[in-house]
Design a protein around this motif. Structure first.
Motif, PDB file in Angstrom:
ATOM      1  N   UNK A 412      25.877  31.438  29.028  1.00 56.20           N
ATOM      2  CA  UNK A 412      27.146  32.131  28.876  1.00 56.20           C
ATOM      3  C   UNK A 412      27.779  32.376  30.242  1.00 56.20           C
ATOM      4  N   UNK A 413      29.026  32.852  30.228  1.00 57.86           N
ATOM      5  CA  UNK A 413      29.713  33.194  31.476  1.00 57.86           C
ATOM      6  C   UNK A 413      28.971  34.311  32.199  1.00 57.86           C
ATOM      7  N   UNK A 418      25.430  36.146  36.692  1.00 57.22           N
ATOM      8  CA  UNK A 418      24.200  36.783  37.158  1.00 57.22           C
ATOM      9  C   UNK A 418      23.376  35.838  38.030  1.00 57.22           C
ATOM     10  N   UNK A 419      23.319  34.573  37.640  1.00 59.41           N
ATOM     11  CA  UNK A 419      22.536  33.614  38.424  1.00 59.41           C
ATOM     12  C   UNK A 419      23.129  33.434  39.814  1.00 59.41           C
ATOM     13  N   UNK A 420      24.437  33.166  39.892  1.00 57.45           N
ATOM     14  CA  UNK A 420      25.074  32.951  41.195  1.00 57.45           C
ATOM     15  C   UNK A 420      25.051  34.221  42.035  1.00 57.45           C
ATOM     16  N   UNK A 425      23.174  37.137  46.724  1.00 57.82           N
ATOM     17  CA  UNK A 425      22.589  38.386  47.218  1.00 57.82           C
ATOM     18  C   UNK A 425      21.320  38.112  48.025  1.00 57.82           C
ATOM     19  N   UNK A 426      20.455  37.253  47.502  1.00 57.93           N
ATOM     20  CA  UNK A 426      19.206  36.946  48.195  1.00 57.93           C
ATOM     21  C   UNK A 426      19.471  36.301  49.552  1.00 57.93           C
ATOM     22  N   UNK A 545      32.093  39.128  44.497  1.00 61.13           N
ATOM     23  CA  UNK A 545      32.043  37.761  43.998  1.00 61.13           C
ATOM     24  C   UNK A 545      32.429  37.720  42.524  1.00 61.13           C
ATOM     25  N   UNK A 546      33.240  36.729  42.156  1.00 64.98           N
ATOM     26  CA  UNK A 546      33.666  36.541  40.775  1.00 64.98           C
ATOM     27  C   UNK A 546      33.447  35.083  40.376  1.00 64.98           C
ATOM     28  N   UNK A 547      33.080  34.873  39.096  1.00 64.44           N
ATOM     29  CA  UNK A 547      32.888  33.510  38.593  1.00 64.44           C
ATOM     30  C   UNK A 547      33.832  33.189  37.440  1.00 64.44           C
ATOM     31  N   UNK A 548      34.670  34.139  37.041  1.00 67.09           N
ATOM     32  CA  UNK A 548      35.590  33.906  35.928  1.00 67.09           C
ATOM     33  C   UNK A 548      36.960  33.462  36.401  1.00 67.09           C
TER      34      UNK A 548
END
Length: 676
Positions: A412-413, A418-420, A425-426, A545-548
């Motif tokens: 899902x979006x 969450x993955x990116x 962050x790491x 950070x945004x992915x949408x």
């Protein structure tokens, strides 16, 4: 009515089974009706043979189904398997991680599941048992091509090994052989195992040779038992809102830390059983629901299972036409005492249609309204209150539960974000600790972590396999490339100093607290800032950070402070905490849709933001949580659409309330751009 329907179709009663959703509730009613109509009735009890047939049919379905995990959990929970004392626990593990036979070939499956189980507090030993169970079952899988004789022999050995009653297996298998007698003389030519398993199932559940005289009495059984005997037609009774709700069953045993859905369990199972009957007997299946409850004096509505399978689009309540007999005319109507929810719904409709503000419009008395107690609130909650106060009230104050939505895609979006976010962050944290830089080796390392994260998500969600993982990896690798391109370009201008910076975190005693004193009271901010960079001049930059989609984050729209406030609130919090100058706030879009676009905005004047926060606090203390009712914008992708009803009609109602209602409401929302 069901009997009349049977007779009107010229179907013999001896060829009909009436399946009920709840035997305990229906048995006394059916016996009373049969006595009144002088009809012989038999309430069927599931026999050992019927249960064995169900077991074999499920095993055959697993042979040719793509949804292997669901059928395996059905077998585990049926109690029909021998040698698995922890069957329910293994089924719960497979619910959380739907492992299929095809996944066992993946080299990372064991490690991926162990890591995922640790995050969700699931015992590692249970994951090991689940994997062992699937590997054991793999030995019972037929090859793609198989002769009928070999398939029968394999099925015989599998059922003998798996069936929980070893003493009763031989007698039960003899009847299976009788039903599959035609296949025993079939040519020894390999055929498709999927086709053969389907053909066997058809022969078992719809025997070609039916009893000539199965009796003229009415046969009633539960929905679980329907469709396995010699009778060809099934009428399913009681698919109304009352009966299905009454047939709810206790949740199956589960492991702490696993997600379970208890309030929808019975409805889902009824849907699944009806779907199975439709596949097996097709047009010979009839779904029924009563329209009126005589005892409680109310209209009944079809259950969700009936609506889903009958393609119903409108529901109209049915009034009483006539009493069944003289005694029925005197049954008291107790709708008001038994169905308070219906009465409350009617009250809500009347209140919302009036020209006065009521609690059904979100105008409520808040506990903190008359006190000086500070209100602790996050930036995202303030943003929600500004864009739609009604949504804030439902979600944060009333905490109205939101029904889970079906996820059509394995990733899902939210999963993507969450993955990116975790990868970025790491890497940022490792840069702050001087453990890594922005070189090609760091980028390659992040790509490896991305593939591992996608593989883990595929295992959790039972994706289409390596092809699906490879496709998404290719898409998201673009985001990683965008991230490193930007980091390399800016590394001489600024560097990260904080990541996941906490503000008033109850779980972190070192998190600083930000108090905002306003004319209407004190506000305590909470939240987490994704990242803070320090420039060579010593100023700070807030990064999110945004992915949408980027459309709502254009700088001109952000500066209006109408819908997006988080950037401005975090800037204010950073200034209050450190005294540093915040140069700007940035929304960074790393997805393929965002194409690396950055929306950068300078902080608004502090007095402007404080005035807005004071207005939001006054609305909060006044208990003024009105609805937006705007198509698009704040009303797009909302979890509470069913609560808000028709937006056009609601907008007219709200406009009338502003014209004729309380002047205080007009004052609180006079400059609100979303006022109807």
């Amino acid at each position: 009515m069901a009997l009349q329907d049977v007779r009107s179709r010229d179907v013999a009663v001896s060829d009909v089974v009436f399946a009920v959703t709840d035997r305990e509730a229906y048995e006394p009613l059916i016996r009373a009706l049969a006595k009144r109509l002088n009809i012989s009735v038999s309430i069927a009890q599931e026999e050992a043979h019927t249960r064995f047939v169900r077991f074999v049919v499920t095993l055959l379905a697993w042979m040719h189904s793509a949804d292997e995990s669901l059928l395996l959990t059905d077998l585990l929970r049926s109690g029909a398997l021998r040698g698995y004392p922890d069957a329910h626990s293994i089924a719960a593990a497979l619910d959380a991680f739907p492992v299929t036979v095809s996944m066992l070939d993946r080299p990372e499956i064991d490690n991926a599941l162990r890591k995922a189980a640790k995050l969700r507090n699931i015992p590692a030993v249970l994951i090991a048992e689940a994997l062992s169970f699937v590997r054991d079952f793999k030995t019972h899988r037929w090859p793609p091509l198989i002769t009928p004789a070999r398939a029968l022999d394999s099925l015989r050995k599998s059922t003998k090994q798996l069936w929980f009653e070893s003493d009763g297996w031989a007698a039960a298998w003899e009847q299976i052989e009788v039903a599959l007698a035609d296949l025993q003389t079939a040519p020894e030519i390999p055929v498709s195992s999927r086709w053969l398993a389907t053909r066997m199932s058809e022969l078992l559940v719809r025997p070609q040779k039916r009893e000539k005289d199965a009796g003229t009495h009415v046969l009633v059984c539960t929905l679980d038992e329907a469709g396995y005997g010699p009778r060809a037609h099934v009428w399913v009774l009681g698919l109304d809102d009352k009966a299905v709700a009454r047939s709810e069953q206790p949740p199956a045993p589960h492991i702490a830390g696993m997600e379970t859905v208890t309030d929808l369990s019975s409805v889902v199972s009824v849907r699944q059983r009806i779907a199975e009957l439709r596949r097996r007997i097709g047009e010979n299946l009839t779904l029924c629901a009563p329209a009126f409850d005589v005892e409680e004096g109310r209209s009944l509505f079809p259950s969700s299972a009936l609506i889903a399978h009958a393609d119903l689009h409108t529901l109209e309540p049915t009034d009483r036409i006539r009493d069944l007999d003289d005694a029925d005319a005197y049954i008291p109507r107790i709708r008001g005492r038994r169905f308070e929810g219906v009465e409350s719904g009617l009250e809500a409709l009347a209140a919302r249609r009036s020209n006065q503000w009521t609690d059904w419009d979100g105008i409520v008395n808040m506990p903190a309204a008359e006190s000086d107690t500070a209100i602790t609130i996050s930036a995202s909650q303030l943003e929600m209150m500004a864009s739609c106060p009604f949504k804030f009230w439902l979600a944060k104050e009333l905490k109205v539960p939101v029904a889970p939505k079906a996820q059509s895609d394995w990733l899902s979006a939210s999963d993507t974000g969450q993955i990116l976010h975790g990868l970025f962050e790491e890497h940022t944290r490792s840069r702050m600790e001087a453990r890594s830089g922005n070189g090609p080796e760091e980028e390659e390392g992040m790509l490896l972590m991305l593939r591992e994260a996608l593989s883990l998500q595929a295992v959790r969600s039972e994706s289409g396999g390596e092809a699906a993982v490879a496709q998404r990896y290719k898409e998201l690798a673009h985001a990683v490339a965008q991230y490193f391109r930007r980091e390399r370009r800016l590394e001489d201008e600024r560097s990260p100093v904080h990541v996941e910076f906490p503000i008033h975190d109850p779980n972190d005693s070192t998190a600083p607290v930000v108090h905002i004193d306003l004319a209407s009271g004190r506000m305590v901010l909470k939240g987490r800032i994704d990242r803070i960079d320090e420039t060579t001049s010593g100023s700070w930059v807030i990064v999110d950070y945004k992915t949408g989609s980027w459309k709502a984050f254009a700088p001109a729209r952000l500066k209006t402070l109408e819908a997006k406030l988080q950037w401005a609130i975090y800037s204010l919090a950073a200034v209050r905490l450190t005294g540093r100058v915040v140069e700007k706030s940035e929304y960074v879009f790393t997805s393929s849709r965002g194409a690396g676009w950055v929306s950068a905005v300078e902080p608004p004047p502090e007095e402007t933001l404080l005035a807005l926060l004071d207005l939001l606090l006054r609305r909060y203390r006044a208990g003024a949580f009105i609805q937006v009712a705007q198509k698009g914008g704040a009303c797009a992708w909302c979890d509470f659409e069913s609560v808000c009803a028709d937006l056009d009609e609601r907008k007219e109602q709200l406009r009338e309330k502003f014209e004729h209602g309380d002047a205080r409401m007009v004052e609180l929302f006079k400059d609100w751009s979303l006022t109807p």
